[in-house]
Scaffold this motif. Structure first.
Motif, mmCIF file in Angstrom:
data_model
loop_
_atom_site.group_PDB
_atom_site.id
_atom_site.type_symbol
_atom_site.label_atom_id
_atom_site.label_comp_id
_atom_site.label_asym_id
_atom_site.label_seq_id
_atom_site.Cartn_x
_atom_site.Cartn_y
_atom_site.Cartn_z
ATOM 1 N N TRP A 195 -25.826 33.050 -30.017
ATOM 2 C CA TRP A 195 -25.684 33.660 -31.335
ATOM 3 C C TRP A 195 -24.226 34.031 -31.549
ATOM 4 O O TRP A 195 -23.363 33.758 -30.711
ATOM 5 C CB TRP A 195 -26.618 34.870 -31.505
ATOM 6 N N THR A 197 -18.731 45.840 -45.893
ATOM 7 C CA THR A 197 -19.533 44.896 -45.111
ATOM 8 C C THR A 197 -18.703 44.293 -43.988
ATOM 9 O O THR A 197 -17.572 43.847 -44.207
ATOM 10 C CB THR A 197 -20.064 43.773 -46.012
ATOM 11 N N THR A 208 -18.584 41.265 -41.060
ATOM 12 C CA THR A 208 -19.103 39.908 -40.930
ATOM 13 C C THR A 208 -19.136 39.493 -39.460
ATOM 14 O O THR A 208 -18.335 39.959 -38.644
ATOM 15 C CB THR A 208 -18.226 38.921 -41.713
ATOM 16 N N THR A 209 -20.071 38.619 -39.144
ATOM 17 C CA THR A 209 -20.124 38.020 -37.811
ATOM 18 C C THR A 209 -19.626 36.586 -37.911
ATOM 19 O O THR A 209 -19.767 35.934 -38.951
ATOM 20 C CB THR A 209 -21.550 38.033 -37.245
ATOM 21 N N HIS A 224 -24.863 36.832 -40.207
ATOM 22 C CA HIS A 224 -25.176 38.201 -40.621
ATOM 23 C C HIS A 224 -23.986 38.861 -41.314
ATOM 24 O O HIS A 224 -22.834 38.590 -40.984
ATOM 25 C CB HIS A 224 -25.573 39.042 -39.402
ATOM 26 N N LYS A 225 -24.349 39.732 -42.262
ATOM 27 C CA LYS A 225 -23.381 40.615 -42.915
ATOM 28 C C LYS A 225 -23.913 42.028 -42.724
ATOM 29 O O LYS A 225 -24.956 42.395 -43.267
ATOM 30 C CB LYS A 225 -23.226 40.262 -44.390
ATOM 31 N N LEU A 226 -23.175 42.813 -41.936
ATOM 32 C CA LEU A 226 -23.660 44.111 -41.483
ATOM 33 C C LEU A 226 -23.094 45.216 -42.358
ATOM 34 O O LEU A 226 -21.872 45.347 -42.490
ATOM 35 C CB LEU A 226 -23.258 44.326 -40.006
ATOM 36 N N TYR A 268 -25.513 47.766 -34.424
ATOM 37 C CA TYR A 268 -26.298 46.650 -34.924
ATOM 38 C C TYR A 268 -26.539 45.658 -33.791
ATOM 39 O O TYR A 268 -25.725 45.537 -32.860
ATOM 40 C CB TYR A 268 -25.565 45.932 -36.068
ATOM 41 N N SER A 297 -30.010 39.557 -34.231
ATOM 42 C CA SER A 297 -30.863 39.653 -35.410
ATOM 43 C C SER A 297 -30.178 40.305 -36.605
ATOM 44 O O SER A 297 -30.652 40.178 -37.737
ATOM 45 C CB SER A 297 -32.128 40.451 -35.066
ATOM 46 N N GLY A 298 -29.081 41.027 -36.369
ATOM 47 C CA GLY A 298 -28.418 41.747 -37.443
ATOM 48 C C GLY A 298 -29.115 43.027 -37.848
ATOM 49 O O GLY A 298 -28.776 43.621 -38.876
#
Length: 887
Positions: A392, A404, A406-407, A418-420, A459, A463-464
């Motif tokens: 991942w 936000t 970002t990954t 994902h955007k956390l 986080y 899975s985010g």
């Protein structure tokens, strides 16, 4: 006061620099039968062929013009022109201009240069002399373009800012013809594949295809993107002309139908500096000031091109760099252009671009680069981990003024899934709340994000999903300045702008400890292996905190500007810091002193030390490159003593694109006292037992030499049977009997005992001499230089039957006694004595003098071993107590 000799870090080379605002040059090498591409990058020239890049020589200043002929490469800076051979050696220098050169044209045996004061000079290439000089009036004819038309012998075509053109004969120094022009400034001139036809680019965006023989305009095109920056013609059978623009678009014109064929928008993010079709091939090479070099191939329908190869770096200065992984071969870099890129320290073919952050990828692709409203702001901080990066996303990043995070996926070289962001802001975007700090756990499973409101959230990277928050509502009252997770996922350390450092349990989210700092922190950095936390403060000081004892163990001051970044050496001994005062300082943590400091032209905004300790990487203000500095302590003698209080740091030039050789100046100057290598004495103290530095193979197997010789003895080779006689001999008598074969008598020994005939060895003579002088250093040194077999031969020769004497044996025992008294070469004394006793036990027991000496040695050995045993037991007791106490 300045330091004698070199510093700790030496300039090595720069990464991520591929192009500039100077147009490239394409030249054909007749012997190699291939095309070479030359690009000016700052002060250097890069030469490319199909697969490799060769960095050339470096000039004192940035290159302003570049050109090439069949043999030489020409490059100018300011008012000086240089000619390079083989892209490395400066073979000619031309000096005569009083202003900066801005136009350059090779011309057979001559080269033509034009400066900004409108002075044209024709140089003889070999003699470096001026062949001709022409001064033009700026008001009537300001030269802006220069071209040698094909088949026009000794003639050049000049374009002006006033819009007129002039055709000159250089040999006769005559103006042959003046073209009235089109009333607009000429920006570029390009020879068409047809003779007498020239393409003229104007500042208005018009392209005029003109026949200069009959002064007739053949066709006229117009672009709405501003002045024409470059023109090139396709020569592989397709009548196509390409024109560049200041906004980075390329227009392709069909010359047969006299219409626009297609557009290549956003070919570069800045102006097209240079553009060339490869002769006879459907390849277009472009470069621009956006630090990109691209090769386009035209093999699809519609006539448009696609990128075949490219070399690109950041188009805006990088803001954060970090080494990725533990091999020290990849550097992740986030730039002000919004991209995240990976640069290889091995070869640029391994470079990766992870792209630009976007809220919605699909919408961004539809809108294009210029009109992209979905693009995320530049990355301000990021953290990466290689564990689970193939499963991942392994990179977490926060953006400037954006809530936000970002990954990113390093393996897929793209933005992650994902955007956390906190759940309470999932439906609306706040204006004044944004993420300020991020970190990722060493296992790659969790990301910790700090916010400007003081919130710290966890986080799951796979899975985010939000996994918790530290504190009831916020972890700190002020903005989060830094977050860090220890190597075992036990503690999370947060720093707030209110001046507090807090320790939290990673899993339970409980507050463990909180301490007040002397000043608000500006950033923190954790060295996970040693548990050392570096803290930079707003008052330009640095503190080092031990996360085990939770106490500040070191405090450093000396910077005179904001501290931009910090990095630890892999072993945690050095803390390297950069500041806005343009200094880079290295602090030694065990001694608490400054051991290295140097200045650079522009302040370093980010630092990162290689996990292998061989390079320090730095990114600087308003600079597109990532600079590598080699750690000189790995390959040369460098003083690590504290710098004096009056030390004046020297200004060090930033590395160039070609690897720089570290010049060793120590050969010309006498080494100073601090640079003399320390030589350890033979014995540190008389009360200490000292061992020799000989390898174990020289003394450990002395007692087992006979066994080793038996094992190594070769087996007897098979004997050839004796040939039978033709007539077998018989015994006389009535009954025939054969004569039995004679048996060889092997009972007699073949070893001859020479006794007194044996020549006395050097060791034997030294021992005899030591009986009177009582100096045993010479025989001991001689014995230490011998191998195990030779030592056995020497000790066997001390006995009377081997040619020795009882007095020499007594001298040998006294040598062993001397070694035990002085307590050095301790293991050699034990090994030599054991072999001596094994070889001469019968003789020793029959001689009273030798027995008396052996009794003294026995008592001395027993005392020494009792003393050693007591020390061993004491150390074992302390070690056992420490282990049990810690558990």
């Amino acid at each position: 006061m300045a330091r004698e000799g070199g510093g700790l870090f030496a300039p090595f080379r720069v990464l991520g620099r591929f192009s500039g605002h100077v147009p490239h040059v394409l030249r054909y090498h007749g012997r190699h039968r291939e095309f070479y591409l030359a690009v000016a990058v700052g002060r250097s020239i890069h030469t490319y062929n199909v697969s490799t890049r060769r960095p050339g020589n470096t000039l004192p200043q940035d290159i302003t013009c570049l050109a090439a002929d069949r043999m030489l490469m020409f490059a100018s800076y300011d008012n000086i022109l240089h000619a390079f051979a083989r892209n490395k050696e400066v073979v000619h220098t031309y000096e005569g201009h009083k202003a900066k050169i801005h136009l350059l044209q090779p011309f057979g045996d001559h080269v033509i240069t034009v400066d900004v004061d409108n002075v044209l000079i024709v140089w003889n290439i070999q003699s470096e002399e001026e062949y001709l000089q022409i001064d033009f009036d700026k008001a009537t004819f300001a030269v802006s373009a220069l071209l040698h038309p094909s088949t026009y012998l000794n003639k050049i075509l000049l374009g002006s800012e006033q819009g007129t053109l002039q055709l000159w004969n250089i040999r006769s120094n005559k103006l042959l013809y003046s073209f009235s022009g089109w009333g607009l400034a000429i920006t570029t001139l390009e020879q068409a594949p047809a003779v007498d036809v020239v393409a003229v680019g104007l500042v208005s965006g018009h392209i005029i295809v003109h026949n200069i023989k009959f002064d007739e305009t053949l066709m006229k095109f117009q672009q709405d993107w501003g002045p024409i920056t470059a023109i090139s013609f396709r020569t592989d059978g397709h009548p196509v002309m390409a024109a560049g623009s200041p906004v980075g678009h390329i227009a392709l014109w069909d010359l047969e139908e006299k219409k626009l064929m297609c557009q290549m928008q956003d070919a570069h993010s800045t102006a097209i500096a240079g553009m060339t079709f490869v002769p006879g091939e459907p390849l277009l090479i472009t470069n621009g000031a956006d630090n990109a070099l691209r090769v386009w191939i035209f093999d699809g329908p519609g006539g448009t091109g696609r990128v075949l190869r490219s070399r690109m770096g950041h188009s805006a200065p990088p803001t954060k760099i970090r080494y990725h992984g533990q091999n020290g071969e990849q550097i992740l870099s986030a730039g002000q252009d919004g991209t995240l890129q990976s640069f290889s320290t091995v070869h640029e073919r391994f470079n990766k671009s992870l792209g630009r952050g976007s809220i919605n990828k699909k919408k961004s692709k539809k809108k294009g680069l210029k009109l992209d409203t979905m693009a995320l702001p530049p990355i301000t901080a990021f953290a990466s981990e290689v564990a689970h990066q193939s499963d991942w996303d392994g990179i977490i990043a926060c953006h400037q003024g954006y809530i936000t995070c970002t990954t990113w996926n390093y393996q897929k070289t793209s933005m992650g899934a994902h955007k956390l962001r906190p759940e309470e802001f999932s439906k609306h975007k706040p204006i004044d709340i944004y993420a300020t700090a991020v970190d990722i756990t060493s296992c790659g499973n969790f990301a910790v994000i700090g916010m400007s409101t003081g919130q710290v959230d966890v986080y799951n990277m796979q899975s985010g999903i939000h996994r918790g928050r530290y504190g009831k509502e916020t972890a700190h009252e002020g903005a989060i300045r830094g977050v860090a997770v220890d190597g075992l996922n036990q503690l999370v350390i947060t720093a707030g702008s209110e001046g507090l450092i807090k320790f939290w349990k990673f899993k339970m989210k409980d507050l463990v400890y909180s301490t007040k700092l002397s000043s608000p922190p500006s950033g923190i950095l954790l060295h996970r292996d040693s548990g050392i936390l570096g803290i930079a403060f707003d008052d330009f000081t640095i503190s080092v905190l031990d996360i085990e004892t939770r106490k500040i163990v070191r405090t450093f001051s000396g910077h005179h500007g904001q501290i931009n970044d910090m990095t630890f050496s892999p072993d945690g001994r050095w803390l390297i810091t950069s500041s806005m005062d343009c200094s880079i300082k290295t602090w030694d943590l065990p001694s608490g002193c400054l051991i290295d400091c140097f200045l650079v032209d522009s302040a370093a905004v980010s630092l990162s030390m290689s996990p292998t300790g061989d390079f320090l990487a730095s990114a600087h203000v308003d600079d597109l490159g990532i600079y590598l500095w080699s750690n000189r302590s790995l390959y040369s003698l460098v003083s690590l003593r504290p710098l004096p209080a009056d030390y004046e740091p020297s200004l060090v030039t930033l590395p160039s694109t070609c690897p720089m050789q570290d010049v060793d100046v120590s050969g010309d100057e006498e080494p100073c006292d601090e640079m003399i290598e320390y030589v350890s004495p033979e014995q540190l103290g008389e009360q200490l037992v000292t061992l020799s530095l000989l390898p174990e193979s020289r003394w450990k197997n002395l007692l087992n030499l006979d066994i080793i010789k038996k094992k190594n003895k070769p087996k007897e080779p098979p004997k050839v049977p004796k040939s039978a006689p033709f007539f077998i001999p018989t015994l006389p008598g009535l009954i025939p009997r054969y004569i039995p074969p004679e048996e060889e008598n092997d009972t007699q020994s073949k070893v001859v005992n020479l006794g007194v005939l044996v020549q006395k060895s050097d060791f034997y003579l030294h021992l005899e001499e030591a009986l009177s002088t009582n100096e045993y250093k010479a025989p001991l040194d001689l014995l230490k230089s011998l191998g195990p077999s030779n030592i056995e031969v020497e000790l066997r020769g001390l006995a009377p039957e081997g040619g020795g004497s009882v007095e020499v044996m007594l001298s040998f025992l006294r040598m062993i006694e001397m070694m035990l008294n002085k307590k050095y070469n301790f293991e050699l004394a034990q090994a030599y004595l054991a072999l001596f006793l094994k070889l001469h036990l019968k003789i020793l027991s029959s001689e009273p003098k030798l027995m008396e000496e052996l009794s003294k040695l026995s008592m001395q050995l027993e005392e020494t071993w009792i003393h050693l045993r007591a020390l061993f037991n004491q150390s074992l007791c302390v070690l056992t107590y420490m282990k049990s106490a810690l558990l």
